[in-house]
Design a protein around this motif. Structure first.
Motif, PDB file in Angstrom:
ATOM      1  N   LEU A  44     -14.255 -43.357 -23.959  1.00 24.20           N
ATOM      2  CA  LEU A  44     -14.175 -44.599 -24.735  1.00 24.20           C
ATOM      3  C   LEU A  44     -14.578 -45.800 -23.889  1.00 24.20           C
ATOM      4  O   LEU A  44     -15.243 -46.714 -24.384  1.00 24.20           O
ATOM      5  CB  LEU A  44     -12.768 -44.785 -25.309  1.00 24.20           C
ATOM      6  CG  LEU A  44     -12.465 -43.952 -26.544  1.00 24.20           C
ATOM      7  CD1 LEU A  44     -10.964 -43.868 -26.776  1.00 24.20           C
ATOM      8  CD2 LEU A  44     -13.171 -44.527 -27.756  1.00 24.20           C
TER       9      LEU A  44
ATOM     10  N   ALA B 142     -18.273 -45.812 -23.487  1.00 23.41           N
ATOM     11  CA  ALA B 142     -18.940 -46.191 -24.737  1.00 23.41           C
ATOM     12  C   ALA B 142     -19.211 -47.685 -24.841  1.00 23.41           C
ATOM     13  O   ALA B 142     -19.939 -48.115 -25.731  1.00 23.41           O
ATOM     14  CB  ALA B 142     -18.109 -45.729 -25.935  1.00 23.41           C
ATOM     15  N   THR B 143     -18.655 -48.488 -23.941  1.00 25.33           N
ATOM     16  CA  THR B 143     -18.883 -49.935 -24.008  1.00 25.33           C
ATOM     17  C   THR B 143     -20.270 -50.322 -23.501  1.00 25.33           C
ATOM     18  O   THR B 143     -20.688 -51.449 -23.702  1.00 25.33           O
ATOM     19  CB  THR B 143     -17.807 -50.698 -23.214  1.00 25.33           C
ATOM     20  OG1 THR B 143     -17.845 -50.291 -21.846  1.00 25.33           O
ATOM     21  CG2 THR B 143     -16.431 -50.449 -23.803  1.00 25.33           C
TER      22      THR B 143
ATOM     23  N   TYR C  20     -22.440 -41.528 -29.272  1.00 23.42           N
ATOM     24  CA  TYR C  20     -21.429 -42.144 -30.135  1.00 23.42           C
ATOM     25  C   TYR C  20     -21.000 -41.202 -31.256  1.00 23.42           C
ATOM     26  O   TYR C  20     -19.837 -41.208 -31.659  1.00 23.42           O
ATOM     27  CB  TYR C  20     -21.948 -43.471 -30.693  1.00 23.42           C
ATOM     28  CG  TYR C  20     -22.211 -44.468 -29.599  1.00 23.42           C
ATOM     29  CD1 TYR C  20     -21.161 -45.073 -28.921  1.00 23.42           C
ATOM     30  CD2 TYR C  20     -23.504 -44.783 -29.218  1.00 23.42           C
ATOM     31  CE1 TYR C  20     -21.387 -45.972 -27.894  1.00 23.42           C
ATOM     32  CE2 TYR C  20     -23.751 -45.682 -28.198  1.00 23.42           C
ATOM     33  CZ  TYR C  20     -22.689 -46.273 -27.538  1.00 23.42           C
ATOM     34  OH  TYR C  20     -22.919 -47.153 -26.523  1.00 23.42           O
TER      35      TYR C  20
ATOM     36  N   ARG D  29     -17.206 -39.962 -31.549  1.00 27.91           N
ATOM     37  CA  ARG D  29     -16.457 -40.103 -32.805  1.00 27.91           C
ATOM     38  C   ARG D  29     -15.706 -38.813 -33.125  1.00 27.91           C
ATOM     39  O   ARG D  29     -14.536 -38.826 -33.481  1.00 27.91           O
ATOM     40  CB  ARG D  29     -17.428 -40.464 -33.927  1.00 27.91           C
ATOM     41  CG  ARG D  29     -16.791 -40.747 -35.248  1.00 27.91           C
ATOM     42  CD  ARG D  29     -17.843 -41.108 -36.290  1.00 27.91           C
ATOM     43  NE  ARG D  29     -18.376 -42.426 -36.102  1.00 27.91           N
ATOM     44  CZ  ARG D  29     -17.883 -43.531 -36.656  1.00 27.91           C
ATOM     45  NH1 ARG D  29     -16.821 -43.454 -37.426  1.00 27.91           N
ATOM     46  NH2 ARG D  29     -18.431 -44.698 -36.452  1.00 27.91           N
TER      47      ARG D  29
ATOM     48  N   PHE E 176     -12.289 -43.657 -36.236  1.00 26.59           N
ATOM     49  CA  PHE E 176     -13.297 -42.797 -35.617  1.00 26.59           C
ATOM     50  C   PHE E 176     -13.603 -41.556 -36.452  1.00 26.59           C
ATOM     51  O   PHE E 176     -14.274 -40.647 -35.970  1.00 26.59           O
ATOM     52  CB  PHE E 176     -12.837 -42.402 -34.212  1.00 26.59           C
ATOM     53  CG  PHE E 176     -12.917 -43.527 -33.229  1.00 26.59           C
ATOM     54  CD1 PHE E 176     -14.050 -43.719 -32.458  1.00 26.59           C
ATOM     55  CD2 PHE E 176     -11.869 -44.413 -33.080  1.00 26.59           C
ATOM     56  CE1 PHE E 176     -14.128 -44.758 -31.552  1.00 26.59           C
ATOM     57  CE2 PHE E 176     -11.933 -45.458 -32.171  1.00 26.59           C
ATOM     58  CZ  PHE E 176     -13.072 -45.636 -31.410  1.00 26.59           C
TER      59      PHE E 176
ATOM     60  N   TRP F 208     -17.322 -53.048 -31.883  1.00 27.36           N
ATOM     61  CA  TRP F 208     -16.813 -51.768 -31.414  1.00 27.36           C
ATOM     62  C   TRP F 208     -16.293 -51.824 -29.981  1.00 27.36           C
ATOM     63  O   TRP F 208     -15.387 -51.055 -29.624  1.00 27.36           O
ATOM     64  CB  TRP F 208     -17.886 -50.678 -31.522  1.00 27.36           C
ATOM     65  CG  TRP F 208     -17.948 -50.071 -32.873  1.00 27.36           C
ATOM     66  CD1 TRP F 208     -18.912 -50.260 -33.814  1.00 27.36           C
ATOM     67  CD2 TRP F 208     -16.997 -49.183 -33.471  1.00 27.36           C
ATOM     68  NE1 TRP F 208     -18.625 -49.542 -34.944  1.00 27.36           N
ATOM     69  CE2 TRP F 208     -17.459 -48.867 -34.757  1.00 27.36           C
ATOM     70  CE3 TRP F 208     -15.795 -48.627 -33.038  1.00 27.36           C
ATOM     71  CZ2 TRP F 208     -16.759 -48.019 -35.618  1.00 27.36           C
ATOM     72  CZ3 TRP F 208     -15.105 -47.779 -33.897  1.00 27.36           C
ATOM     73  CH2 TRP F 208     -15.590 -47.481 -35.166  1.00 27.36           C
TER      74      TRP F 208
ATOM     75  N   ASP G 130     -13.065 -49.859 -28.729  1.00 23.43           N
ATOM     76  CA  ASP G 130     -13.151 -48.775 -27.746  1.00 23.43           C
ATOM     77  C   ASP G 130     -12.207 -49.017 -26.579  1.00 23.43           C
ATOM     78  O   ASP G 130     -11.526 -48.099 -26.113  1.00 23.43           O
ATOM     79  CB  ASP G 130     -14.584 -48.634 -27.232  1.00 23.43           C
ATOM     80  CG  ASP G 130     -15.548 -48.084 -28.275  1.00 23.43           C
ATOM     81  OD1 ASP G 130     -15.080 -47.424 -29.224  1.00 23.43           O
ATOM     82  OD2 ASP G 130     -16.761 -48.317 -28.137  1.00 23.43           O
TER      83      ASP G 130
END
Length: 98
Positions: A12, A15-16, A24, A28, A61, A75, A79
């Motif tokens: 997570l 994911a930034t 992604y 999810r 998610f 998002w 995240d």
């Protein structure tokens, strides 16, 4: 299960940054599965707050009926907050704190 929780939190945070859409999609699915497992575990331990928190994360998610927020800037905080919650749950689980 703790390692799975920490692994999900790490992904997570990763994911930034800007990554391919496939990451992604896989994220999810992973976050959804981990959230559902944590809901089940928290429910069995009568931890109502954690059940609610991870149900909300599972809905956000959800890969079956995805929630589209369309902007990466929306998002990123989600995240980060979800990652922090996974870490806190993993630590509290490790120490048996309810």
């Amino acid at each position: 299960m703790r390692l799975f929780t920490f692994f999900t939190a790490a992904l997570l945070f990763i994911a930034t940054i800007q990554l391919p859409i496939g990451f992604y999609t896989a994220l999810r699915i992973l976050v959804f599965i981990c959230s559902i497992l944590l809901v089940r575990s928290s429910y069995q331990d009568s931890l109502t707050n954690w059940v609610i928190i991870f149900l909300v994360i599972a809905v956000l998610f959800n890969p079956i009926i995805p929630v589209y927020l369309y902007k990466k800037s929306i998002w990123i905080p989600i995240d980060i907050i979800a990652g922090i919650l996974f870490i806190v749950r993993g630590i509290s689980w490790q120490r048996n704190i309810k």
